[in-house]
Scaffold this motif. Structure first.
Motif, PDB file in Angstrom:
ATOM      1  N   VAL A   1      -7.624   3.484  10.645  1.00 16.71           N
ATOM      2  CA  VAL A   1      -6.677   1.850  11.135  1.00 16.71           C
ATOM      3  C   VAL A   1      -5.686   2.707  11.804  1.00 16.71           C
ATOM      4  CG1 VAL A   1      -6.749   0.968   8.554  1.00 16.71           C
ATOM      5  CG2 VAL A   1      -5.405   2.478   9.423  1.00 16.71           C
ATOM      6  N   ASP A   2      -5.022   1.831  12.572  1.00 18.55           N
ATOM      7  CA  ASP A   2      -4.648   1.567  13.829  1.00 18.55           C
ATOM      8  C   ASP A   2      -3.836   2.685  13.684  1.00 18.55           C
ATOM      9  OD1 ASP A   2      -5.948  -0.945  15.426  1.00 18.55           O
ATOM     10  OD2 ASP A   2      -4.534  -1.994  15.669  1.00 18.55           O
ATOM     11  N   ASP A   3      -2.769   2.489  12.526  1.00 16.12           N
ATOM     12  CA  ASP A   3      -1.748   3.580  12.648  1.00 16.12           C
ATOM     13  C   ASP A   3      -2.108   4.797  11.518  1.00 16.12           C
ATOM     14  OD1 ASP A   3      -1.742   2.380  10.625  1.00 16.12           O
ATOM     15  OD2 ASP A   3       0.458   1.607   9.930  1.00 16.12           O
ATOM     16  N   GLY A   4      -3.457   5.461  11.440  1.00 18.04           N
ATOM     17  CA  GLY A   4      -3.911   6.702  10.425  1.00 18.04           C
ATOM     18  C   GLY A   4      -5.068   6.189   9.670  1.00 18.04           C
ATOM     19  N   PHE A   5      -4.953   6.163   8.566  1.00 18.71           N
ATOM     20  CA  PHE A   5      -6.184   6.172   7.636  1.00 18.71           C
ATOM     21  C   PHE A   5      -5.770   5.260   6.158  1.00 18.71           C
ATOM     22  CE2 PHE A   5      -6.222  10.211   9.765  1.00 18.71           C
ATOM     23  CZ  PHE A   5      -7.469  10.512  10.346  1.00 18.71           C
ATOM     24  N   VAL A   6      -6.877   4.382   5.824  1.00 14.10           N
ATOM     25  CA  VAL A   6      -6.355   4.231   4.506  1.00 14.10           C
ATOM     26  C   VAL A   6      -7.911   5.005   3.647  1.00 14.10           C
ATOM     27  CG1 VAL A   6      -5.671   1.966   5.219  1.00 14.10           C
ATOM     28  CG2 VAL A   6      -8.278   2.448   4.742  1.00 14.10           C
ATOM     29  N   VAL A   7      -7.546   5.544   2.237  1.00 14.55           N
ATOM     30  CA  VAL A   7      -7.783   6.408   1.613  1.00 14.55           C
ATOM     31  C   VAL A   7      -8.508   5.795  -0.049  1.00 14.55           C
ATOM     32  CG1 VAL A   7      -8.700   8.619   0.645  1.00 14.55           C
ATOM     33  CG2 VAL A   7      -6.745   8.377   2.384  1.00 14.55           C
ATOM     34  N   ASP A   8      -9.157   4.874  -0.555  1.00 15.93           N
ATOM     35  CA  ASP A   8      -9.361   4.813  -1.946  1.00 15.93           C
ATOM     36  C   ASP A   8      -9.705   6.164  -2.808  1.00 15.93           C
ATOM     37  OD1 ASP A   8      -9.552   2.715  -0.315  1.00 15.93           O
ATOM     38  OD2 ASP A   8     -12.236   1.793  -1.498  1.00 15.93           O
TER      39      ASP A   8
ATOM     40  N   LYS B   1      -0.763   8.987   7.471  1.00 23.06           N
ATOM     41  CA  LYS B   1       0.030   8.670   9.129  1.00 23.06           C
ATOM     42  C   LYS B   1      -1.469  10.028   9.708  1.00 23.06           C
ATOM     43  CE  LYS B   1       4.601   8.114   9.809  1.00 23.06           C
ATOM     44  NZ  LYS B   1       5.559   8.170  10.124  1.00 23.06           N
ATOM     45  N   ARG B   2      -1.501  10.907   8.681  1.00 28.70           N
ATOM     46  CA  ARG B   2      -2.590  12.492   9.317  1.00 28.70           C
ATOM     47  C   ARG B   2      -3.413  12.594   7.930  1.00 28.70           C
ATOM     48  NH1 ARG B   2      -0.282  10.904  13.114  1.00 28.70           N
ATOM     49  NH2 ARG B   2       0.499  12.748  14.375  1.00 28.70           N
ATOM     50  N   LEU B   3      -4.538  12.866   7.871  1.00 32.00           N
ATOM     51  CA  LEU B   3      -5.284  13.607   6.800  1.00 32.00           C
ATOM     52  C   LEU B   3      -5.766  14.776   6.728  1.00 32.00           C
ATOM     53  CD1 LEU B   3      -8.406  10.737   6.275  1.00 32.00           C
ATOM     54  CD2 LEU B   3      -5.892  11.185   4.913  1.00 32.00           C
ATOM     55  N   VAL B   4      -5.787  15.327   6.554  1.00 30.24           N
ATOM     56  CA  VAL B   4      -6.638  16.945   5.976  1.00 30.24           C
ATOM     57  C   VAL B   4      -7.313  16.529   5.234  1.00 30.24           C
ATOM     58  CG1 VAL B   4      -6.133  19.401   4.321  1.00 30.24           C
ATOM     59  CG2 VAL B   4      -4.171  18.066   5.878  1.00 30.24           C
ATOM     60  N   LEU B   5      -8.393  17.488   5.623  1.00 34.39           N
ATOM     61  CA  LEU B   5      -9.909  17.756   4.918  1.00 34.39           C
ATOM     62  C   LEU B   5     -10.166  18.322   4.031  1.00 34.39           C
ATOM     63  CD1 LEU B   5     -13.279  16.495   3.726  1.00 34.39           C
ATOM     64  CD2 LEU B   5     -13.458  17.218   6.105  1.00 34.39           C
ATOM     65  N   ALA B   6     -10.181  19.210   3.238  1.00 30.43           N
ATOM     66  CA  ALA B   6     -10.682  20.174   2.785  1.00 30.43           C
ATOM     67  C   ALA B   6     -11.137  20.577   1.501  1.00 30.43           C
ATOM     68  CB  ALA B   6      -9.446  21.002   2.418  1.00 30.43           C
ATOM     69  N   ALA B   7     -11.915  19.372   1.106  1.00 34.07           N
ATOM     70  CA  ALA B   7     -12.585  19.160   0.142  1.00 34.07           C
ATOM     71  C   ALA B   7     -13.792  20.286  -0.236  1.00 34.07           C
ATOM     72  CB  ALA B   7     -13.421  17.941  -0.008  1.00 34.07           C
TER      73      ALA B   7
ATOM     74  N   MET C   1       0.350  -1.126   0.078  1.00 26.73           N
ATOM     75  CA  MET C   1       0.217  -0.437  -0.294  1.00 26.73           C
ATOM     76  C   MET C   1       0.441   1.028  -0.557  1.00 26.73           C
ATOM     77  SD  MET C   1      -2.763   1.364   2.720  1.00 26.73           S
ATOM     78  CE  MET C   1      -3.728   0.030   2.676  1.00 26.73           C
ATOM     79  N   ASN C   2       0.301   1.743  -1.058  1.00 24.34           N
ATOM     80  CA  ASN C   2       1.369   3.466  -0.982  1.00 24.34           C
ATOM     81  C   ASN C   2       1.115   3.913   0.460  1.00 24.34           C
ATOM     82  OD1 ASN C   2       3.226   5.423  -2.263  1.00 24.34           O
ATOM     83  ND2 ASN C   2       1.338   4.867  -3.950  1.00 24.34           N
ATOM     84  N   SER C   3       2.110   4.465   1.315  1.00 25.52           N
ATOM     85  CA  SER C   3       2.512   5.500   2.282  1.00 25.52           C
ATOM     86  C   SER C   3       2.788   6.611   2.409  1.00 25.52           C
ATOM     87  CB  SER C   3       2.989   4.233   3.252  1.00 25.52           C
ATOM     88  OG  SER C   3       2.466   4.735   4.301  1.00 25.52           O
ATOM     89  N   TYR C   4       1.885   7.654   3.171  1.00 22.52           N
ATOM     90  CA  TYR C   4       2.343   9.049   2.814  1.00 22.52           C
ATOM     91  C   TYR C   4       2.258   9.305   4.246  1.00 22.52           C
ATOM     92  CZ  TYR C   4       1.292   8.747  -2.279  1.00 22.52           C
ATOM     93  OH  TYR C   4       1.658   8.617  -3.533  1.00 22.52           O
ATOM     94  N   ASP C   5       2.880  10.568   4.539  1.00 24.40           N
ATOM     95  CA  ASP C   5       3.095  11.044   6.434  1.00 24.40           C
ATOM     96  C   ASP C   5       1.119  11.832   5.425  1.00 24.40           C
ATOM     97  OD1 ASP C   5       5.301  10.776   6.681  1.00 24.40           O
ATOM     98  OD2 ASP C   5       5.811  12.448   5.742  1.00 24.40           O
ATOM     99  N   THR C   6       0.794  12.357   5.237  1.00 21.86           N
ATOM    100  CA  THR C   6      -0.249  13.134   5.209  1.00 21.86           C
ATOM    101  C   THR C   6      -1.102  12.790   3.529  1.00 21.86           C
ATOM    102  OG1 THR C   6       0.344  14.607   6.549  1.00 21.86           O
ATOM    103  CG2 THR C   6      -1.333  15.156   5.165  1.00 21.86           C
ATOM    104  N   ILE C   7      -2.028  12.839   3.451  1.00 21.76           N
ATOM    105  CA  ILE C   7      -3.238  12.803   2.384  1.00 21.76           C
ATOM    106  C   ILE C   7      -3.924  13.925   2.688  1.00 21.76           C
ATOM    107  CG2 ILE C   7      -4.562  11.893   0.477  1.00 21.76           C
ATOM    108  CD1 ILE C   7      -3.574   9.441   1.350  1.00 21.76           C
TER     109      ILE C   7
END
Length: 307
Positions: free
Chosen positions: A85-92, A101-107, A1-7
Motif C-alpha cells: 500500500v502507499d504507506d507500507g504493507f498490509v498483511v492478512d 511500514k516495513r516487513l521482514v521476510l524470514a519464513a 487496522m492494527n499498525s506496526y513499525d515492522t511485521i
C-alpha cells in the motif's frame, strides 16, 4: 487496522534476531510464527559459538523469551497474504488485516524429502543433509550419500571430509563417467549403482540402505532434499529471485533489502545454505537496516513545513 513499525514474518533464528534488534530500538513490532522451524527434527544446533549442542527448539524458546521481554508481540499465526500500500504493507493473518511500514521476510524453507521409504522417519536423527551441521557426530564411521539431485555429487565430496569409509548410491539419478569413477576410487569412495529401494530402519534405528536387492549397513545417510521457499503469502509481489546451485532464493542486496521497497529478507529464504548462526546474523543486520530507514523517515518528516 492494527499498525506496526515492522511485521516480522517467521519466528526462526533470522526472524527473532531481527525482532530483537528492532525491539531494542524501541520500535513497535509484531512477529508472526507460522510453525516449527526447518531444523525442528534435529536434536542439536551445531556450529553456533556459545550454544553448540543446544536443542533448536530450546534456542527458539530462549529467543522468544528475550524478544517478548522487550514488549514485542509474537502470534502463532502464519501470514496468508501480503500486499503493498502507499504507506507500507498490509498483511492478512488469521481473521485480521494488519499494517506495517516495513516487513521482514524470514519464513524460511521447507525440505521436500526424497520419496524413499525410511527417509522421513530418520530425517534429522541419522539421515542428514548438511555435514557441517551433523558430520562431526558421525565422523569416522561408514557413511552413505544417496543421490537425489545433481548436487549430490558435490555432497559426496563434502561428506568424505568426515570419514574415509563412504559409499555413494547413484540411485539412477547421477551418471558417473570413467574419470569420475577413478577419482571416487582414488578417494576411497565405494559406488553402488541402481535405484535405492529403502532406507532400512528397525526399532527407531538406522540399519542401512537397500539397493539392487542388497543391504548395505551404514551408520548415517546424507541426502539432498528439494528446498521449497515458503513464499505463498508473497505471490502477489514481484519479488526478484536469484538462481543458486541449491535452487532459487529471494534476491537481496548485501544488507538484505529486496527489490520491493520496504521489504527485507533474511535466513534460508534468501540464503538456502546458511546455518543457524548465519541466519541469526542476517536477521540482526536486517533489523538494524530497517531501524535506520525508519530513523531517516522520522527525520525527513520532521523537516517538512508544518501546515
Amino acid at each position: 487496522m492494527n499498525s506496526y513499525d515492522t511485521i516480522v514474518i517467521g519466528a526462526g533464528a533470522a526472524g527473532l534476531s531481527a525482532a530483537l534488534v528492532l525491539g531494542r530500538a524501541r520500535r513497535r513490532i509484531l512477529v508472526l510464527d507460522g510453525g516449527p522451524p526447518r531444523n525442528a527434527p534435529a536434536a542439536h544446533v551445531n556450529g553456533y559459538l556459545g550454544i553448540d549442542g543446544l536443542s533448536p527448539l530450546e534456542l527458539l524458546d530462549v529467543g522468544r523469551t528475550q524478544v517478548e521481554k522487550l514488549g514485542i508481540e509474537i502470534r502463532a499465526e502464519a501470514a496468508t497474504l501480503v500486499e503493498t500500500v502507499d504507506d507500507g504493507f498490509v498483511v492478512d493473518a488469521g481473521d485480521e488485516r494488519l499494517h506495517a511500514k516495513r516487513l521482514v521476510l524470514a519464513a524460511g524453507i521447507t525440505d521436500a524429502l526424497p520419496d524413499i521409504p525410511g527417509v522421513a522417519e530418520g530425517f534429522g536423527v541419522d539421515i542428514f543433509h548438511c555435514p557441517y551441521c551433523h558430520g562431526y557426530e558421525v565422523a569416522g564411521q561408514r557413511l552413505a550419500v544417496v543421490a537425489t539431485q545433481p548436487m549430490s555429487a558435490h555432497q559426496v565430496r563434502m561428506v568424505r571430509q568426515w570419514t574415509d569409509d563412504l559409499v555413494f548410491f547413484t540411485n539412477d539419478t547421477i551418471e558417473l563417467d570413467a574419470a569420475e569413477r577413478r577419482l571416487f576410487a582414488a578417494r576411497g569412495v565405494d559406488v553402488v549403482d541402481g535405484p535405492v529401494s529403502q532406507i532400512v530402519r528397525r526399532d527407531g534405528a538406522l540399519q542401512g540402505v537397500r539397493a539392487g536387492g542388497a543391504m548395505h549397513e551404514v551408520a548415517a545417510v546424507f541426502v539432498a532434499p528439494t528446498m521449497v521457499l515458503n513464499l505463498e503469502a508473497f505471490a502477489g509481489l514481484d519479488l526478484g529471485m536469484t538462481d543458486t546451485p541449491m535452487g532459487p532464493v529471494v534476491a537481496t542486496d548485501p544488507m538484505g533489502a529486496t527489490n520491493v521497497p520496504g521489504l527485507w529478507a533474511a535466513g534460508n529464504v534468501a540464503d538456502a545454505g546458511s546455518q543457524v548462526i548465519a541466519a541469526a546474523a542476517q536477521g540482526a543486520r536486517v533489523g538494524a537496516m530497517i531501524n535506520g530507514s525508519l530513523v531517516e523517515e522520522d527525520w525527513a518528516a520532521a523537516a517538512q513545513p508544518s501546515s
